[in-house]
Design an enzyme around this catalytic site. Structure first.
Site: not given
Length: 343
Positions: A11-13, A221
């Site tokens: 979802c964020t990488e 992260r």
């Protein structure tokens, strides 16, 4: 050319399928445990008198904020050291037990060198991993509350604080309110944001120094997904006024209900807690909550566009909106089948 050959991962990488070769999962670190481990001299309330990390001293003996925060940093660094050792072992063991013929056949570098994707080193490969801090806001707020109330204003003594935490604030609502009204992350307040930035700095400095020994670039992260909920189940009451065994703050978002000066302040706190001189930084998961009335109509749309532009100009990583009101959430509790698309 290589920079354009990327794919969204999870979802964020962002990853580079033809160059990225690191496959070993990395750790979720319960950052809130560092608070308990400091308060209880290497122990956690849920696990009794067992020393889980290192003994950094009886907090009642700390006369200054610097002494207490020094003990906290020792706990943070010890946990980082344990994670790096664990990651090193995982990287060495994984190639002996895993193989991915299909995945390897679809990877350019694997086909060129005839090496399986799960091997530790692939010629030309781009090896970057990460480790997550869970409960960033919870930790920053707890430290700020201790600094403000115990050491500066001296409105709460160690005995009072530890007793209130031990009883999960039962009979100590006045103390809890003092803690809740201390400076909190997410309000563009340098008092607490400077503490949060130093927590971040300790981790990225550690990674900058020791990643080479693990053989993989390890980046800090803040992507909790939903693990901030079960991680909260092992953490007792915390000095930011959070009740025992409830959810920790998520991602790099403010603690639940602590962002009182508006969403733009959340962006600025996020920006001011990044140590941009280091490259050992990965995704920062950021949830923002808007009420529907805030973004209604043309004016509301312009507000969202302006907000996204601010996020972009600050070069933050991730932004997700939840636009919802209390009534909708209550209705969803009663009839969840009618609200299956609700985030």
């Amino acid at each position: 050319g290589n920079a354009n050959d990327y794919a969204v991962s999870g979802c964020t990488e962002v990853r580079m399928p033809n160059l990225d070769t690191f496959t070993t999962p990395c750790a979720f670190i319960n950052a809130a445990s560092m608070i308990e481990l400091t308060l209880y001299n290497g122990r956690m309330k849920k696990y009794g008198d067992e020393v889980l990390t290192i003994e950094t001293g009886d907090v009642k003996s700390f006369k200054t904020w610097e002494e207490f925060y020094g003990a906290f940093k020792k706990q943070e660094e010890y946990i980082l050291k344990m994670f790096f050792k664990q990651q090193f072992v995982a990287n060495k063991i994984r190639p002996k037990h895993f193989a991915s013929p299909l995945g390897s056949s679809l990877h350019k570098l694997c086909m060129e060198s005839g090496v399986d994707l799960h091997q530790e080193k692939i010629p030309g490969g781009f090896d970057t991993g990460f480790f997550d801090f869970i409960g960033f806001g919870t930790v920053a707020d707890s430290l700020a509350a201790i600094k403000k109330n115990v050491f500066e204003d001296k409105t709460i003594g160690w005995d009072e604080l530890l007793d209130a935490l031990d009883k999960n604030f039962e009979g100590s609502e006045i103390i809890r309110q003092r803690l809740l009204h201390s400076p909190t992350y997410g309000n563009d307040d340098p008092y607490v944001d400077s503490i949060a930035k130093d927590i971040d700095r300790t981790a990225v400095e550690f990674s900058h120094k020791y990643s080479k020994y693990v053989g993989v670039e390890l980046d800090l992260r803040y992507v909790s997904q939903s693990v901030n909920v079960p991680f909260g189940h092992v953490i007792g009451a915390t000095p930011n006024g959070r009740f025992a065994y409830t959810a920790l703050s998520d991602g790099s978002s403010a603690s639940q209900g602590a962002d009182t000066t508006g969403p733009t302040a959340v962006l600025l706190s996020n920006f001011r807690t990044k140590n941009v001189e280091y490259k050992n930084r990965a995704a920062r998961f950021l949830n923002i909550k808007f009420s529907p009335s805030t973004v209604t109509g043309k004016e509301g749309t312009e507000k969202i566009v302006s907000f996204i532009k601010t996020w972009r100009n600050l070069k933050l990583w991730h932004l997700q909106f939840n636009i919802i009101n209390k009534e909708t959430l209550l209705a969803a509790q009663k009839n969840p089948e009618n609200y299956r698309s609700l985030l």
